[in-house]
Design an enzyme around this catalytic site. Structure first.
Site, PDB file in Angstrom:
ATOM      1  N   GLY A   1       0.793  -1.162   0.384  1.00  0.00           N
ATOM      2  CA  GLY A   1      -0.088   0.127  -0.344  1.00  0.00           C
ATOM      3  C   GLY A   1       1.036   1.436   0.452  1.00  0.00           C
TER       4      GLY A   1
ATOM      5  CG  HIS B   1      10.168  -4.649   9.655  1.00  0.00           C
ATOM      6  ND1 HIS B   1       9.624  -5.939   9.384  1.00  0.00           N
ATOM      7  CD2 HIS B   1       9.045  -3.968  10.021  1.00  0.00           C
ATOM      8  CE1 HIS B   1       8.040  -6.325   9.283  1.00  0.00           C
ATOM      9  NE2 HIS B   1       7.668  -4.788   9.962  1.00  0.00           N
TER      10      HIS B   1
END
Ligand code: GLN
Ligand code: ZN
Length: 772
Positions: A446, A708
């Protein structure tokens, strides 16, 4: 020496500073902009500021002010004090055997060669702690005395605080077995070895003049994998040793986040001087249990430390009266540390006055605790305050916006059909016709990197320096860039990149009725990271479409399908402060109906794929197993209510941010999403085993790019992950995507990684040939 526990105290207090001073100082230190002395000065100022503020608010007397400051995390603090440094870090200790602040930050953040300690959720809060690694090789020793130094500093400034440490049983239960430990190793097996370090630390605290210490044992209110008898034995042993220490402060054991059921008799039988019970979330123990506590001080956590609503002082007073009537010595505190709530409602002058009157942040909770302590001493002294709280709480029930008849009528009229879509086979066929996607379709989760320009534009728009039109134009430029990039990279299903969203929950909170947002209401999420949860106080309605214009614009730029992007009801609840006057499931369904309308509008605007993110689904899972089925029932239902209005041909996606699927895989299946993307890269696709075992039958995108970290995965590495995935999940179900949104990444590494991801998908597609 009598060691009377202070009649009013907090279990803990926010440590980031009223204006996030700690975050700023720590980040400046990491970036090399300030030195260790400047960081130390900033930390001291926060500690002393907190202590003085709490005294001013009425927390008087020795040990009333909790010494809960931390540079990063309280579990890491405990690890630093007992020397639990994983072997893979080499020797982080100084010549004198101490772990200094740089070593401490290295454990938290890793370094060029070493992964940091893992991070995970602290009980049922949105706070995350670092997971210590313990093995047979761990040598426990007193490697830090910062808790002593912090105590001495406050004392030198005239305030005797109550030092805080994560207790030994909780510390070991929260730890994981180190890489070097044999299979099935339990860190709790090291209890005997860690206790002497706690004893030594207690001695130091006593020598420094501490009359009380708080040992925090929240793990005792949670169902553990270890049988209860094992925990009872550990608790009994731990507090036998600690209370036998020759020189020590009086010991308060705190047990926040729920009822201390099976362990209450164990702690009652020990020689600790005070026991904190969460009587806000947990029930008041039965009379026979209370009888066991005679001779100790019961520190009643009667004020909620976890949510922001003004305390029902009358109800709390009644609870305290029950405890007192049982003949116990009672003091008043919060159910949990107030680290989960912002500092001070008075800062939020922009909020409607009525809403403000319903709220209590940490400072207001301190006053509530003081009021309740006064009630215990002399009910007449706080009668006015109690009556006022009752009146304010009553005003919530009838205030405009709290109960909207049209919302309630709509909810009351729902039937089973509103929660169900057609059979998957029907949807699958309709979606195949509508979308005509290749095998192993590629997509992203997204968000694209939020650049300084995007954040700057939003800040200027908030300040009124940009008109709405100017802001929209800048965001359109960004969306166009992101769409062109995805076209160039060769993605099959595109996203608009979410540049217009400050935060995936706050964005919706700002655009729905029933919410308000704060200006200074920051709470620590982990380390220096803070979030500003919205306040969900009333019935939720959607006055106008929220995301439709953005999605429509993005779709107009491409012939490829553009995903509509929404945040699911559970996540909106989990990352907000939620009203406490009705069941969470009812609130979730209200949010779901607003999302359902948004989905209908997205469909009408030509959007064929809609993703409803539920990264917090697992986060809200109750701590006690007995409470889990009811939670999973309402949470799954709310997702289905949000999405079940979608046409068969509309493909509903969901995204979840973790890969430990075991416990909730049925619930995830129950969401009935057509495609589910999940985290998997770090665990090298372990989750596909769960999926296979469960027979997960719909689309699934196990993440192949760990977002991450700035590290770029090579195409060969991604190919390997996909090869693993296709061995366990039929290729026709498989999607190719990163682990999570790209918001926190930079463009350079993102582009390269995404290029490799698309290349790998193409390579695996070619290998599979036409047989897919
Ligand atoms: N769509 C969100 C994003 O990409 C999802 C983030 C999340 O799962 N936390 O940023
Ligand atoms: Zn995610």
């Amino acid at each position: 020496m009598t060691t009377v526990f202070p009649s009013a105290s907090l279990l803990g207090y926010p440590r980031i500073g009223r204006r996030r001073e700690l975050k700023k100082a720590v980040e400046a230190y990491w970036a090399g902009r300030i030195d260790a002395a400047a960081l130390d000065a900033a930390a001291k100022e926060i500690q002393l500021g907190t202590a003085r503020r709490l005294v001013e608010l009425g927390l008087r007397g020795a040990a009333a002010v909790p010494g809960t400051f931390s540079y990063y995390d309280q579990v890491l603090d405990a690890a630093a004090h007992v020397g639990a440094v994983p072997a893979r870090f080499g020797n982080l200790l100084d010549a004198d055997g101490r772990l200094d602040l740089d070593g401490y930050f290295t454990l938290a953040r890793g370094n060029a060669d070493q992964q940091p300690l893992e991070m995970t959720k602290w009980f049922d809060s949105n706070y995350h702690y670092l997971v210590p690694e313990i093995g047979p090789e761990t040598t426990f020793a007193l490697t830090s005395t910062r808790v002593v130094e912090e105590f001495e500093y406050a004392l030198a400034n005239g305030i005797e605080t109550r030092p805080y440490l994560v207790g030994p049983v909780t510390f070991l239960l929260l730890s994981k077995a180190s890489d070097d430990a044999p299979a099935g190793y339990s860190p709790l097996s090291r209890l005997e070895d860690i206790l002497p370090v706690y004893v030594e630390l207690l001695g130091r605290l006593a020598a420094a003049g501490a009359s009380w210490v708080q040992l925090d044992e929240p793990a005792l209110v949670v169902d553990q994998d270890v049988p209860v008898a094992g925990i009872q034995a550990a608790v009994a042993r731990a507090y036998e040793v600690l209370t036998a220490a020759t020189a020590r402060p009086a010991i308060l054991v705190s047990t926040p986040y729920g009822a201390l059921t099976e362990l209450l008799p164990t702690l009652a039988a020990s020689n600790i001087e005070a026991l904190h019970l969460d009587v806000f979330k947990g029930a008041v123990p039965a009379a026979d249990q209370l009888a066991l506590l005679a001779g100790k001080t019961v520190v009643a956590g009667a004020v909620d430390g976890h949510n922001i609503w003004r305390n029902d002082l009358a109800a709390a007073a009644a609870t305290l009266d029950t405890l007192k009537a049982a003949g116990l010595t009672v003091a008043v505190s919060t159910s949990t540390s107030t680290q989960h709530v912002p500092h001070d409602v008075a800062e939020e002058t922009q909020l409607p006055a009525q809403l403000r009157s319903w709220l209590a942040f940490a400072d207001q909770k301190a006053v509530e605790v003081v009021t309740l302590a006064a009630h215990l001493a002399d009910p007449a002294s706080s009668a006015t305050a109690i009556a006022e709280a009752s009146a304010v709480i009553a005003s919530r029930a009838t205030a405009a916006g709290v109960r909207r008849p049209e919302v309630r009528a709509r909810l009351a009229a729902l039937t089973g059909a509103d929660f169900a879509r057609s059979a998957y086979t029907v949807r699958e066929a309709a979606q195949e016709r509508a979308l005509a996607l290749p095998a192993l379709p590629t997509t992203t989760i997204g968000s694209f990197p939020q650049t300084a320009e995007i954040r700057g534009a939003r800040a200027r728009a908030t300040k009124g320096e940009l008109s709405a039109e100017q802001y929209t134009a800048l965001m359109h430029d960004e969306i166009k860039r992101v769409v062109e990039l995805q076209e160039e990279l060769g993605f099959d299903v595109l996203v608009h990149g979410e540049p217009e969203r400050n935060d995936m929950v706050q964005y919706f909170a700002e655009n729905l009725e029933g919410f308000d947002v704060t200006v200074h209401g920051w709470v620590q999420s982990y380390g220096s990271r803070c979030t500003r949860p919205s306040i969900l106080w009333g019935d939720v309605t959607r006055e106008a479409p929220i995301t439709v214009a953005w999605a429509e614009y993005a779709q107009s730029l491409t012939a490829k399908p553009m995903k509509g992007m929404l945040t699911g009801p559970v996540t909106i609840l989990a990352w907000s402060f939620v009203r406490d006057d009705q069941p969470l499931g009812d609130t979730a369904n209200q949010v779901a109906l607003a999302l359902r309308d948004e989905i209908a509008d997205l469909e009408a605007a030509g959007i064929k794929i809609i993703q409803v993110d539920e990264p917090a689904l697992r986060e809200l899972l109750p701590l006690r197993r007995a409470d889990q089925p009811a939670y999973l029932d309402w949470s799954v239902k709310s997702f289905r209510l949000a999405t079940a209005g979608a046409a068969d041909a509309t493909q509903v996606h969901t995204h979840l941010c973790y890969s430990e699927f075991g416990v909730i895989i049925d619930a995830i299946d129950g969401l009935d999403a057509d495609v589910t993307s999940i985290e998997a890269a770090r665990s090298r696709m372990e989750v596909v085993n769960d999926l296979e075992a469960h027979g997960f039958g719909r689309g699934v995108g196990p993440g192949v790019y760990d977002i991450h970290s700035p590290r770029v995965p090579g195409a060969a590495e991604v190919t390997e992950l996909l090869d693993t995935a296709v061995k366990h999940v039929p290729a026709r179900q498989l999607w190719v995507n990163p682990d999570c949104g790209l918001k926190t990444r930079g463009y350079a590494e993102t582009e390269e990684s995404l290029r490799n991801l698309v290349d790998a998908a193409r390579a695996v597609r070619a290998q599979l040939g036409a047989g897919v």
